[in-house]
Design a protein around this motif. Structure first.
Motif, PDB file in Angstrom:
ATOM      1  N   ALA A  52       0.680  -0.915   0.167  1.00  0.00           N
ATOM      2  CA  ALA A  52      -0.264  -0.029   0.447  1.00  0.00           C
ATOM      3  C   ALA A  52       0.552   1.281  -0.038  1.00  0.00           C
ATOM      4  O   ALA A  52       0.281   2.239  -0.334  1.00  0.00           O
ATOM      5  CB  ALA A  52      -0.980   0.640   1.311  1.00  0.00           C
ATOM      6  N   HIS A  53       1.806   1.119   0.701  1.00  0.00           N
ATOM      7  CA  HIS A  53       2.934   2.457   0.385  1.00  0.00           C
ATOM      8  C   HIS A  53       3.693   2.629  -0.415  1.00  0.00           C
ATOM      9  O   HIS A  53       4.010   3.960  -1.149  1.00  0.00           O
ATOM     10  CB  HIS A  53       3.910   1.820   1.399  1.00  0.00           C
ATOM     11  CG  HIS A  53       4.795   0.261   0.814  1.00  0.00           C
ATOM     12  ND1 HIS A  53       4.611  -0.493   0.533  1.00  0.00           N
ATOM     13  CD2 HIS A  53       6.971   0.693   0.885  1.00  0.00           C
ATOM     14  CE1 HIS A  53       5.461  -1.224   0.214  1.00  0.00           C
ATOM     15  NE2 HIS A  53       6.541  -0.329   0.318  1.00  0.00           N
ATOM     16  N   LYS A  54       2.679   1.716  -2.004  1.00  0.00           N
ATOM     17  CA  LYS A  54       3.393   2.539  -3.212  1.00  0.00           C
ATOM     18  C   LYS A  54       2.693   3.270  -4.412  1.00  0.00           C
ATOM     19  O   LYS A  54       1.842   2.523  -4.988  1.00  0.00           O
ATOM     20  CB  LYS A  54       3.636   1.165  -3.918  1.00  0.00           C
ATOM     21  CG  LYS A  54       5.302  -0.217  -3.186  1.00  0.00           C
ATOM     22  CD  LYS A  54       6.200  -0.799  -4.620  1.00  0.00           C
ATOM     23  CE  LYS A  54       6.626  -1.676  -3.526  1.00  0.00           C
ATOM     24  NZ  LYS A  54       7.393  -2.941  -4.139  1.00  0.00           N
ATOM     25  N   GLY A  55       2.197   4.281  -3.769  1.00  0.00           N
ATOM     26  CA  GLY A  55       1.318   5.339  -4.096  1.00  0.00           C
ATOM     27  C   GLY A  55      -0.070   4.592  -3.862  1.00  0.00           C
ATOM     28  O   GLY A  55      -1.123   4.956  -4.383  1.00  0.00           O
ATOM     29  N   ARG A  66       1.425  13.412   2.387  1.00  0.00           N
ATOM     30  CA  ARG A  66       3.295  11.849   2.460  1.00  0.00           C
ATOM     31  C   ARG A  66       2.816  10.231   2.365  1.00  0.00           C
ATOM     32  O   ARG A  66       1.595  10.508   2.144  1.00  0.00           O
ATOM     33  CB  ARG A  66       4.024  12.583   3.688  1.00  0.00           C
ATOM     34  CG  ARG A  66       3.361  11.796   4.986  1.00  0.00           C
ATOM     35  CD  ARG A  66       4.712  12.021   6.219  1.00  0.00           C
ATOM     36  NE  ARG A  66       3.531  11.940   7.570  1.00  0.00           N
ATOM     37  CZ  ARG A  66       2.871  12.121   7.665  1.00  0.00           C
ATOM     38  NH1 ARG A  66       1.817  12.850   7.748  1.00  0.00           N
ATOM     39  NH2 ARG A  66       3.129  11.074   9.506  1.00  0.00           N
ATOM     40  N   SER A  67       3.623   9.625   1.570  1.00  0.00           N
ATOM     41  CA  SER A  67       3.507   9.078   1.535  1.00  0.00           C
ATOM     42  C   SER A  67       3.664   8.000   2.734  1.00  0.00           C
ATOM     43  O   SER A  67       4.074   8.881   3.384  1.00  0.00           O
ATOM     44  CB  SER A  67       4.508   8.235   0.386  1.00  0.00           C
ATOM     45  OG  SER A  67       4.670   8.738  -0.889  1.00  0.00           O
ATOM     46  N   LEU A  68       3.750   6.530   3.143  1.00  0.00           N
ATOM     47  CA  LEU A  68       3.291   5.553   3.763  1.00  0.00           C
ATOM     48  C   LEU A  68       4.593   5.573   4.059  1.00  0.00           C
ATOM     49  O   LEU A  68       5.112   4.375   2.394  1.00  0.00           O
ATOM     50  CB  LEU A  68       2.017   4.716   3.453  1.00  0.00           C
ATOM     51  CG  LEU A  68       1.627   4.224   4.686  1.00  0.00           C
ATOM     52  CD1 LEU A  68      -0.117   4.546   5.562  1.00  0.00           C
ATOM     53  CD2 LEU A  68       0.833   2.059   4.139  1.00  0.00           C
ATOM     54  N   PRO A  69       4.895   4.843   5.789  1.00  0.00           N
ATOM     55  CA  PRO A  69       6.159   4.653   5.411  1.00  0.00           C
ATOM     56  C   PRO A  69       6.345   3.782   5.565  1.00  0.00           C
ATOM     57  O   PRO A  69       5.154   2.529   5.822  1.00  0.00           O
ATOM     58  CB  PRO A  69       6.104   5.306   7.316  1.00  0.00           C
ATOM     59  CG  PRO A  69       5.304   5.851   7.531  1.00  0.00           C
ATOM     60  CD  PRO A  69       3.862   6.191   6.158  1.00  0.00           C
ATOM     61  N   PRO A  70       7.102   3.021   5.202  1.00  0.00           N
ATOM     62  CA  PRO A  70       7.289   1.929   4.161  1.00  0.00           C
ATOM     63  C   PRO A  70       7.202   0.801   6.080  1.00  0.00           C
ATOM     64  O   PRO A  70       6.858  -0.549   5.989  1.00  0.00           O
ATOM     65  CB  PRO A  70       9.269   1.262   3.992  1.00  0.00           C
ATOM     66  CG  PRO A  70       8.836   2.953   3.423  1.00  0.00           C
ATOM     67  CD  PRO A  70       8.612   3.966   3.998  1.00  0.00           C
ATOM     68  N   THR A  71       7.475   1.593   7.121  1.00  0.00           N
ATOM     69  CA  THR A  71       7.261   0.782   8.348  1.00  0.00           C
ATOM     70  C   THR A  71       6.314   0.013   8.570  1.00  0.00           C
ATOM     71  O   THR A  71       5.508  -0.857   8.793  1.00  0.00           O
ATOM     72  CB  THR A  71       8.060   1.350   9.063  1.00  0.00           C
ATOM     73  OG1 THR A  71       6.859   2.991  10.104  1.00  0.00           O
ATOM     74  CG2 THR A  71       9.861   1.561   9.525  1.00  0.00           C
ATOM     75  N   GLN A  86      -3.634   3.863  15.283  1.00  0.00           N
ATOM     76  CA  GLN A  86      -2.591   4.278  15.858  1.00  0.00           C
ATOM     77  C   GLN A  86      -2.291   6.033  14.800  1.00  0.00           C
ATOM     78  O   GLN A  86      -2.464   6.879  15.559  1.00  0.00           O
ATOM     79  CB  GLN A  86      -1.570   4.104  16.417  1.00  0.00           C
ATOM     80  CG  GLN A  86      -1.574   2.745  17.779  1.00  0.00           C
ATOM     81  CD  GLN A  86       0.040   1.777  17.455  1.00  0.00           C
ATOM     82  OE1 GLN A  86       0.653   2.021  17.131  1.00  0.00           O
ATOM     83  NE2 GLN A  86      -0.427   1.710  18.343  1.00  0.00           N
ATOM     84  N   MET A  87      -1.768   5.798  13.687  1.00  0.00           N
ATOM     85  CA  MET A  87      -1.985   7.410  13.276  1.00  0.00           C
ATOM     86  C   MET A  87      -3.173   7.577  13.122  1.00  0.00           C
ATOM     87  O   MET A  87      -2.975   9.006  12.976  1.00  0.00           O
ATOM     88  CB  MET A  87      -1.353   6.903  11.314  1.00  0.00           C
ATOM     89  CG  MET A  87       0.228   5.708  11.970  1.00  0.00           C
ATOM     90  SD  MET A  87       1.437   5.760  10.366  1.00  0.00           S
ATOM     91  CE  MET A  87       2.490   7.454  10.598  1.00  0.00           C
ATOM     92  N   PHE A  88      -3.810   7.404  12.771  1.00  0.00           N
ATOM     93  CA  PHE A  88      -5.352   7.062  12.287  1.00  0.00           C
ATOM     94  C   PHE A  88      -5.798   8.278  13.743  1.00  0.00           C
ATOM     95  O   PHE A  88      -6.263   9.441  13.842  1.00  0.00           O
ATOM     96  CB  PHE A  88      -6.896   7.149  11.837  1.00  0.00           C
ATOM     97  CG  PHE A  88      -7.896   7.468  11.780  1.00  0.00           C
ATOM     98  CD1 PHE A  88      -8.538   8.421  10.862  1.00  0.00           C
ATOM     99  CD2 PHE A  88      -8.838   6.683  13.253  1.00  0.00           C
ATOM    100  CE1 PHE A  88     -10.018   8.897  10.848  1.00  0.00           C
ATOM    101  CE2 PHE A  88     -10.494   7.524  12.423  1.00  0.00           C
ATOM    102  CZ  PHE A  88     -10.663   8.038  12.203  1.00  0.00           C
ATOM    103  N   GLU A  89      -5.594   8.041  14.718  1.00  0.00           N
ATOM    104  CA  GLU A  89      -6.346   8.671  16.052  1.00  0.00           C
ATOM    105  C   GLU A  89      -5.467   9.921  16.321  1.00  0.00           C
ATOM    106  O   GLU A  89      -6.141  10.548  17.631  1.00  0.00           O
ATOM    107  CB  GLU A  89      -6.114   7.816  17.383  1.00  0.00           C
ATOM    108  CG  GLU A  89      -7.179   5.949  16.812  1.00  0.00           C
ATOM    109  CD  GLU A  89      -7.017   5.078  17.608  1.00  0.00           C
ATOM    110  OE1 GLU A  89      -6.243   4.835  18.659  1.00  0.00           O
ATOM    111  OE2 GLU A  89      -7.996   4.121  18.554  1.00  0.00           O
TER     112      GLU A  89
END
Length: 395
Positions: A52-55, A66-71, A86-89
């Motif tokens: 999902a991090h690839k665009g 920003r793009s989604l971190p590969p982590t 967690q990021m949404f919250e």
């Protein structure tokens, strides 16, 4: 669901004649009661994404996208949904692109919007697409900006307030600096579930939530531009290969007159309607065939006779053209061409959703009409009506 559904009780004719490419407009409750996508369904889409991090999935917070971190991606290329939550919250908007490729209901909606626009004379330069945005409470994902596409914003859950530039700005996609944004006259719209907002292309806009989260889908619409039509003219007409007069190259007035004369020539005026029609037929509706149970069909086209009930395949748009002594019906995934005598039959198919071979008009004999519908079934434009559909026809 179609464009007519989204705009109700307003009509597509009203939308095209008064709103399209002109001004922002709210259509309250047009999508009310229709289940397109909920938050659980959105999370299910995220859980099915690969890399999902690839665009595909992006984050946005306070105007910073920003793009989604590969982590957030595990060893198998799948999303760690725990971290996503967690990021949404923490205040991040989740922005899923090309959601129509993942959701059959959104694919249907995009195709329905395309077909409704095409039937009312509106051509698109690119196929419609669906992007989904989940924004937490008290958040603004994106800074003010202008897009190169128009948008139909369908509010699915929660509430979101939009500020949209009243008058057209620049004709280029761009960010709008905050100092400039503060000076621009806006219209404000607060969207509740089921509301639909139209934002014309290049119209500055920004949106934020207050006390509740928001889930919405944006249907992106790319109107056909004059530059697209000019490209068709340049390719198709020999007169456009004429050299620019060198002796007048420094005389801008003379050059303008020369070009105006060329564009207003009988050759261009005569060819323009046909060129525009072919351009619209190629671009307005995407060519991918929608899933419609074809893999589960039993019995081949040879079993179809003159009385077999047939229906247009899901999301199939038709365009009929003539060329000398031939007629062609074009549709997503293919085209069928025949002698001009088949023209009435093609025109009937293009405007009728349910039909039988025996119903086709024209001078074709019974055997020929059966051959026509069998060919259209083989190529994916028509399919057999299912028992429930036949029962509905009988009512």
């Amino acid at each position: 669901m179609t464009l007519a559904d989204l705009l109700s009780p307003a009509t597509v004719v009203d939308f095209v004649d008064t709103t399209w490419c002109r001004e922002p407009r709210l259509f309250p409750g047009g999508a009310a009661g229709v289940s397109l996508l909920d938050i659980d369904g959105f999370e299910a889409l995220l859980g099915a994404l690969h890399h999902a991090h690839k665009g595909v999935l992006h984050l946005a917070c306070g105007g910073d996208r920003r793009s989604l971190p590969p982590t957030l991606i595990d060893a198998d290329g799948m999303l760690d949904l725990r971290q996503v939550r967690q990021m949404f919250e923490g205040g991040e908007t989740l922005y899923l692109t090309k959601a129509h490729r993942l959701s059959p209901s959104l694919a249907d909606l995009c195709r329905g919007v395309e077909i409704d626009l095409a039937e009312h004379g509106v051509a698109l330069r690119e196929s419609a697409g669906a992007h989904v945005f989940l924004t937490p409470p008290a958040a603004q994902g994106f800074a003010p900006h202008r897009d190169e596409h128009g948008s139909l914003v369908v509010q699915l859950d929660g509430r979101k307030t939009w500020r949209v530039e009243e008058s057209a700005g620049t004709s280029q996609p761009c960010a709008v600096p905050l100092q400039e944004w503060a000076q621009i006259r806006h219209r404000e719209f607060t969207l509740e579930p089921g509301d639909v907002l139209y934002v014309p292309e290049y119209r500055g806009h920004a949106a934020r939530t207050e006390t509740v989260r928001s889930l919405h889908v944006t249907i992106r619409l790319f109107p056909l531009r004059w530059r697209d039509v000019l490209g068709e003219i340049l390719t198709a007409l020999p007169s456009m290969n004429a050299p620019v007069p060198g002796a007048r190259a420094v005389d801008s007035d003379a050059l303008a007159v020369e070009l105006a004369d060329l564009l207003s020539s009988p050759e261009v005026r005569t060819a323009l309607p046909g060129l525009l029609g072919r351009l619209a037929a190629r671009r307005t509706v995407r060519q991918a065939v929608l899933a419609d149970g074809g893999l589960g069909e039993h019995g081949g086209p040879k079993e179809i006779d003159k009385d077999t009930w047939l229906v247009r395949a899901r999301g199939a748009d038709c365009h009929v053209t003539t060329d000398g002594g031939f007629a062609t019906i074009r549709f997503p995934g293919g085209a069928v061409r025949g002698p001009i005598g088949v023209l009435p039959a093609f025109e009937h198919v293009a405007k009728t959703r349910v039909l039988r071979a025996v119903d086709l008009p024209g001078a074709l004999g019974p055997g020929a009409t059966v051959d026509v519908v069998r060919k259209l079934v083989t190529d994916g434009l028509l399919r057999r009506a299912r028992p429930a559909e036949i029962i509905e026809l009988a009512r």
